[in-house]
Design a protein around this motif. Structure first.
Motif, mmCIF file in Angstrom:
data_model
loop_
_atom_site.group_PDB
_atom_site.id
_atom_site.type_symbol
_atom_site.label_atom_id
_atom_site.label_comp_id
_atom_site.label_asym_id
_atom_site.label_seq_id
_atom_site.Cartn_x
_atom_site.Cartn_y
_atom_site.Cartn_z
ATOM 1 N N ASP A 34 15.598 -5.908 27.424
ATOM 2 C CA ASP A 34 16.944 -5.392 27.680
ATOM 3 C C ASP A 34 16.956 -3.881 27.497
ATOM 4 O OD1 ASP A 34 19.621 -4.689 27.831
ATOM 5 O OD2 ASP A 34 20.318 -6.471 26.761
ATOM 6 N N PRO A 35 16.762 -3.127 28.591
ATOM 7 C CA PRO A 35 16.771 -1.667 28.500
ATOM 8 C C PRO A 35 18.098 -1.101 27.983
ATOM 9 C CG PRO A 35 15.960 -2.375 30.649
ATOM 10 C CD PRO A 35 16.456 -3.593 29.936
ATOM 11 N N SER A 36 19.197 -1.832 28.175
ATOM 12 C CA SER A 36 20.492 -1.321 27.719
ATOM 13 C C SER A 36 20.581 -1.261 26.194
ATOM 14 C CB SER A 36 21.651 -2.131 28.306
ATOM 15 O OG SER A 36 21.578 -3.482 27.942
ATOM 16 N N VAL A 37 19.743 -2.023 25.495
ATOM 17 C CA VAL A 37 19.672 -1.909 24.033
ATOM 18 C C VAL A 37 18.350 -1.274 23.598
ATOM 19 C CG1 VAL A 37 21.269 -3.817 23.638
ATOM 20 C CG2 VAL A 37 18.809 -4.267 23.610
ATOM 21 N N GLY A 38 17.494 -0.961 24.574
ATOM 22 C CA GLY A 38 16.260 -0.233 24.303
ATOM 23 C C GLY A 38 15.185 -1.022 23.591
ATOM 24 N N LYS A 39 15.122 -2.338 23.878
ATOM 25 C CA LYS A 39 14.173 -3.148 23.127
ATOM 26 C C LYS A 39 13.744 -4.388 23.916
ATOM 27 C CE LYS A 39 13.671 -5.253 18.559
ATOM 28 N NZ LYS A 39 14.314 -5.587 17.299
ATOM 29 N N GLN A 40 12.524 -4.835 23.649
ATOM 30 C CA GLN A 40 12.057 -6.136 24.115
ATOM 31 C C GLN A 40 12.091 -7.104 22.949
ATOM 32 O OE1 GLN A 40 8.150 -6.062 25.863
ATOM 33 N NE2 GLN A 40 8.960 -5.481 27.868
ATOM 34 N N PHE A 41 12.456 -8.342 23.238
ATOM 35 C CA PHE A 41 12.540 -9.391 22.222
ATOM 36 C C PHE A 41 11.525 -10.459 22.603
ATOM 37 C CE2 PHE A 41 16.465 -7.126 22.522
ATOM 38 C CZ PHE A 41 16.847 -6.919 21.205
ATOM 39 N N LYS A 42 10.605 -10.763 21.671
ATOM 40 C CA LYS A 42 9.473 -11.630 21.985
ATOM 41 C C LYS A 42 9.546 -12.954 21.242
ATOM 42 C CE LYS A 42 6.656 -7.682 23.099
ATOM 43 N NZ LYS A 42 5.494 -6.879 22.824
ATOM 44 N N GLY A 43 9.296 -14.029 21.994
ATOM 45 C CA GLY A 43 9.267 -15.367 21.421
ATOM 46 C C GLY A 43 10.642 -15.822 20.966
ATOM 47 N N HIS A 44 10.688 -17.033 20.471
ATOM 48 C CA HIS A 44 11.969 -17.598 20.039
ATOM 49 C C HIS A 44 12.596 -16.776 18.917
ATOM 50 C CE1 HIS A 44 11.712 -21.944 21.792
ATOM 51 N NE2 HIS A 44 11.549 -21.000 22.707
ATOM 52 N N GLU A 45 11.779 -16.252 18.011
ATOM 53 C CA GLU A 45 12.318 -15.459 16.898
ATOM 54 C C GLU A 45 13.026 -14.204 17.409
ATOM 55 O OE1 GLU A 45 10.578 -12.996 13.149
ATOM 56 O OE2 GLU A 45 9.740 -14.999 13.478
ATOM 57 N N GLY A 46 12.394 -13.484 18.322
ATOM 58 C CA GLY A 46 12.989 -12.275 18.876
ATOM 59 C C GLY A 46 14.220 -12.568 19.721
ATOM 60 N N ILE A 47 14.148 -13.610 20.540
ATOM 61 C CA ILE A 47 15.273 -13.963 21.398
ATOM 62 C C ILE A 47 16.446 -14.449 20.560
ATOM 63 C CG2 ILE A 47 16.023 -15.534 23.238
ATOM 64 C CD1 ILE A 47 13.083 -15.198 24.347
ATOM 65 N N LYS A 48 16.169 -15.136 19.463
ATOM 66 C CA LYS A 48 17.240 -15.538 18.541
ATOM 67 C C LYS A 48 17.920 -14.302 17.961
ATOM 68 C CE LYS A 48 18.220 -18.188 14.332
ATOM 69 N NZ LYS A 48 19.137 -17.193 13.776
ATOM 70 N N GLU A 49 17.156 -13.279 17.591
ATOM 71 C CA GLU A 49 17.724 -12.031 17.079
ATOM 72 C C GLU A 49 18.665 -11.409 18.121
ATOM 73 O OE1 GLU A 49 16.309 -7.440 16.244
ATOM 74 O OE2 GLU A 49 14.789 -9.012 16.236
#
Length: 112
Positions: A34-49
Motif C-alpha cells: 500500500d503505497p498510500s501508507v508507504g509500506k508492504q505488509f507480509k504474510g498473515h501477521e503483516g496483513i492483520k496489522e
C-alpha cells in the motif's frame, strides 16, 4: 475460481471486521503493498496489522464501485471507503494476483 464471488465475500469479511475470515482469503506468504501508507505488509501477521490499523481502526466500510477481472489470476477493483478518517469518504483501488484460489499479492492505493 469465481473471482466476482470471491471479491464480494472478501468485502463482506472486511466490512464485518472479521479478521480471521479476512485472513483466510490470503495465502500464508501473501504480500499487501500500500503505497498510500508507504509500506508492504507480509504474510498473515503483516496483513492483520494492516487490517487492524486501517480498517478496524478507522471503522472503514468498503463498497465496490467497479471490478475488472483480468483472466483467471488477476483483477482490478475500484472501491469507495467511508470511515472515521479525516476525509470521511475516499476512493481506492486494489490490484489482485491470485494463486491456488487465494490472494498472493495485492496492491492497495487511495485515490483522491
Amino acid at each position: 475460481m469465481n473471482i466476482p464471488n470471491f471479491i464480494n465475500e472478501w468485502l463482506a469479511a472486511s466490512n464485518a471486521f472479521d479478521t480471521q475470515k479476512y485472513l483466510e482469503f490470503y495465502n500464508d506468504d501473501a504480500i499487501l503493498d500500500d503505497p498510500s501508507v508507504g509500506k508492504q505488509f507480509k504474510g498473515h501477521e503483516g496483513i492483520k496489522e494492516y487490517f487492524d490499523n486501517y480498517f478496524i481502526g478507522y471503522n472503514t466500510d468498503t463498497q465496490l464501485v467497479n471490478l475488472n477481472v483480468k483472466g483467471i489470476e488477476s483483477a482490478h477493483l475500484e472501491v469507495n471507503f467511508t470511515g472515521t478518517f479525516a476525509e470521511g469518504t475516499i476512493g481506492g483501488i486494489f490490484d489482485f494476483k491470485f494463486k491456488n484460489e487465494k490472494i498472493i499479492f495485492v496492491k492497495a492505493d487511495l485515490i483522491h
